[in-house]
Design a protein around this motif. Structure first.
Motif, mmCIF file in Angstrom:
data_model
loop_
_atom_site.group_PDB
_atom_site.id
_atom_site.type_symbol
_atom_site.label_atom_id
_atom_site.label_comp_id
_atom_site.label_asym_id
_atom_site.label_seq_id
_atom_site.Cartn_x
_atom_site.Cartn_y
_atom_site.Cartn_z
ATOM 1 N N UNK A 51 0.839 -1.187 0.000
ATOM 2 C CA UNK A 51 0.000 0.000 0.000
ATOM 3 C C UNK A 51 0.881 1.245 0.000
ATOM 4 N N UNK A 52 0.384 2.321 -0.587
ATOM 5 C CA UNK A 52 1.176 3.553 -0.691
ATOM 6 C C UNK A 52 0.276 4.768 -0.480
ATOM 7 N N UNK A 53 0.842 5.803 0.129
ATOM 8 C CA UNK A 53 0.098 7.057 0.198
ATOM 9 C C UNK A 53 0.008 7.681 -1.191
ATOM 10 N N UNK A 56 4.279 7.621 2.297
ATOM 11 C CA UNK A 56 4.161 6.441 3.147
ATOM 12 C C UNK A 56 4.110 5.187 2.292
ATOM 13 N N UNK A 57 4.855 4.164 2.718
ATOM 14 C CA UNK A 57 4.867 2.853 2.060
ATOM 15 C C UNK A 57 4.471 1.793 3.091
ATOM 16 N N UNK A 58 3.505 0.948 2.744
ATOM 17 C CA UNK A 58 3.131 -0.192 3.587
ATOM 18 C C UNK A 58 3.485 -1.458 2.817
ATOM 19 N N UNK A 63 5.483 -0.555 7.916
ATOM 20 C CA UNK A 63 5.281 0.805 7.427
ATOM 21 C C UNK A 63 6.614 1.539 7.370
ATOM 22 N N UNK A 64 6.887 2.106 6.212
ATOM 23 C CA UNK A 64 8.091 2.907 5.991
ATOM 24 C C UNK A 64 7.666 4.294 5.484
ATOM 25 N N UNK A 65 8.561 5.244 5.605
ATOM 26 C CA UNK A 65 8.327 6.563 5.012
ATOM 27 C C UNK A 65 9.555 6.970 4.205
ATOM 28 N N UNK A 121 14.028 4.502 2.296
ATOM 29 C CA UNK A 121 12.927 4.124 3.171
ATOM 30 C C UNK A 121 13.393 4.135 4.622
ATOM 31 N N UNK A 122 12.518 4.610 5.480
ATOM 32 C CA UNK A 122 12.794 4.651 6.917
ATOM 33 C C UNK A 122 11.639 3.954 7.648
ATOM 34 N N UNK A 123 11.959 2.933 8.424
ATOM 35 C CA UNK A 123 10.919 2.135 9.080
ATOM 36 C C UNK A 123 10.256 2.917 10.213
ATOM 37 N N UNK A 124 8.926 2.721 10.337
ATOM 38 C CA UNK A 124 8.151 3.438 11.346
ATOM 39 C C UNK A 124 7.409 2.490 12.271
ATOM 40 N N UNK A 125 6.648 1.542 11.686
ATOM 41 C CA UNK A 125 5.717 0.769 12.507
ATOM 42 C C UNK A 125 5.334 -0.534 11.820
ATOM 43 N N UNK A 126 4.594 -1.335 12.561
ATOM 44 C CA UNK A 126 4.015 -2.587 12.051
ATOM 45 C C UNK A 126 2.497 -2.458 12.111
#
Length: 519
Positions: free
Chosen positions: A228-230, A248-250, A293-295, A324-329
């Motif tokens: 998924x992508x913003x 945002x990248x999922x 989730x990455x940004x 890409x920078x990791x943020x969350x799950x």
């Protein structure tokens, strides 16, 4: 005056709790399934002795108008459907949570993204985009990837898709795109491939996303096996008021898995609800799908130096330059109890946000900020945010009062304006807009036409197809679709793709000739 938290918990009959999970779960599982089998009644609660009986004038006479159960039943039956979504009509959803895995406090002040290990409940709806409500899940189409986060600072919706780019970059074209990709010919009432391709050919900047959709990524095997992508650029603001542009990248933890053109068509006939079934059965079986989730981030200075516009929805940000920078799950772990109440009535809007996350000047995003909420006002009514699946954990919104569809105590006796007698609390740091971009200029008729630069990333995409074995699939998928169009449309399609690489149009021309001979 009662606090906003105590008010909403009083209205919903939920005991106050420090856990947003317990409140959200209570809200979304209020259904007869949670109780013993109820007594069958009419809508006003009157017990019905025999639901299968009618009240008549004698054994063979006419039905009586005083048969309230019959009239109540038929009247509701005539009104039990709501308008389907203009886009994203066919979908499936599930509940879950987001868990912060990495510190991003230097980028964003939003509370739900700060604090490693912090969990936020969410509802996620997947969908096809251009199809009608009865569309097969395997149709060649972008996929919606809409997420509603129930944070302590309000609801924020991420209205994403499964592609990092889109067909258009000018907001005024949004209705035209939907009309030509979804609508039927006004004379024949049939789907018209000529109309579909005519819009894309008239807007050559769409070719990048057209290549994505006509690769096998356009027919994902399931909702669990796609990213998924913003796609849009957003502004994330930190506690100092400094903003970064963010995408945002999922990325799916299940791995990418797609269908080829023939497999997708077979599923349309054999199991048109395949993706919804797969999502439901995986969660029901304890196999919880997840995404990391990455940004990508960019400073305002970097945006000025980039050789593309950060507001261009048809372009990707090179990951070598903006890693890409990791943020969350993100995890989905609970199916809805009632499809209509939780999936069909869910309503998403990119305008729903929280302090620290703001829209950028992306023209398509700007159009969506109004369009999404407005279509829900039509589809569900002006108080759609009061429906349990859409309701924030706590809210006092004095201008959203009265009108149809109020399902709570309507804020009781609290005034519906900022009153001196019962003053409201205000959060002074809720917005840092004064520290952000400053726009000055005259009203301008804006048209973002295609240029040679719009073919640069598609050329890179074509080389990627060749390196990953998608070259033949892409040619086959496009020509299978284009073969039903008029000859002049086919010629224009070949001319468009020749601007990316003459090799593409040559392969397509040969493929079209071969298919024509077979028919």
């Amino acid at each position: 005056m009662r606090s906003r938290t105590s008010y909403i918990t009083d209205c919903l009959g939920i005991a106050p709790s420090s856990s947003s999970f317990s409140i959200r779960k209570s809200i979304t599982t209020m259904s007869p399934a949670n109780y013993s089998v109820p007594l069958y009644t009419t809508s006003n609660g009157c017990p019905v002795r025999d639901p299968n009986a009618m009240l008549k004038m004698g054994k063979f006479g006419p039905t009586l108008l005083q048969d309230h159960h019959l009239i109540d039943l038929i009247a509701h039956f005539d009104r039990e459907r709501i308008p389907e979504r203009v886009a994203h009509a066919k979908g499936s959803g599930a509940h879950g949570y987001l868990e912060v895995t990495d510190d991003v406090s230097d980028i964003v002040s939003a509370d739900f993204l700060n604090g490693i290990g912090k969990k936020t409940p969410l509802f996620l709806r997947f969908s096809t985009v251009g199809g009608e409500k009865g569309t097969a899940d395997s149709a060649r189409d972008p996929r919606g990837f809409a997420i509603k986060f129930y944070t302590q600072e309000g609801v924020i919706d991420w209205v994403n898709i499964n592609s990092p780019i889109f067909f258009i970059r000018n907001g005024v074209q949004f209705p035209y795109l939907v009309h030509t990709q979804k609508a039927r010919d006004p004379k024949t009432n049939l789907k018209d491939p000529n109309m579909f391709w005519d819009f894309l050919l008239n807007n050559p900047e769409s070719v990048h996303n057209t290549m994505f959709v006509f690769s096998d990524r356009g027919t994902p095997f399931s909702y669990r096996h796609m990213h998924g992508y913003s796609a849009h650029t957003y502004k994330w603001v930190n506690k100092e008021g400094k903003f970064h542009y963010v995408q945002v990248h999922l990325l799916t933890d299940q791995g990418i898995k797609n269908l080829n053109n023939e497999e997708a068509h077979a599923l349309e006939a054999d199991d048109p609800d395949h993706a919804g079934r797969d999502l439901y059965e995986s969660i029901e079986g304890g196999e919880y799908p997840s995404w990391t989730i990455y940004i990508q981030t960019m400073t305002a200075e970097q945006a000025e130096q980039a050789d593309f516009s950060v507001f261009d929805l048809t372009k990707t940000w090179p990951q070598k330059e903006y890693p890409l920078r990791r943020v969350a799950k993100l995890v989905l772990d609970r199916n809805p109890e009632n499809y209509f109440a939780e999936v069909e009535q869910s309503a998403f809007s990119p305008a729903n946000t929280v302090p620290g996350i703001e829209p950028s000047a992306d023209p398509v995003l700007q159009a969506r900020l109004f369009s999404y909420a407005d279509t829900q006002r039509y589809r569900l009514g002006p108080n759609f945010n009061q429906l349990p699946v859409n309701r924030p954990l706590q809210a006092y919104c004095p201008f959203q009062r009265d009108g149809p569809g109020r399902t709570d105590g309507n804020y009781g006796a609290v005034p519906n304006y900022p009153s001196s007698f019962e003053p409201l609390n205000y959060r002074a740091d809720a917005s840092n807009n004064e520290a952000h971009e400053k726009w000055v200029g005259e009203a301008t008729s804006f048209h973002w036409g295609a240029t040679e630069k719009d073919y640069e990333q598609p050329r890179i995409f074509w080389e990627l197809f060749k390196n990953t074995g998608q070259q033949d699939a892409f040619i086959h998928n496009v020509t299978e679709n284009v073969k039903a169009t008029r000859p002049d449309v086919q010629k224009r399609v070949l001319e468009l793709f020749s601007k990316i690489n003459p090799e593409i149009s040559e392969l397509m021309s040969h493929s079209l000739e071969t298919k024509a001979k077979r028919t």
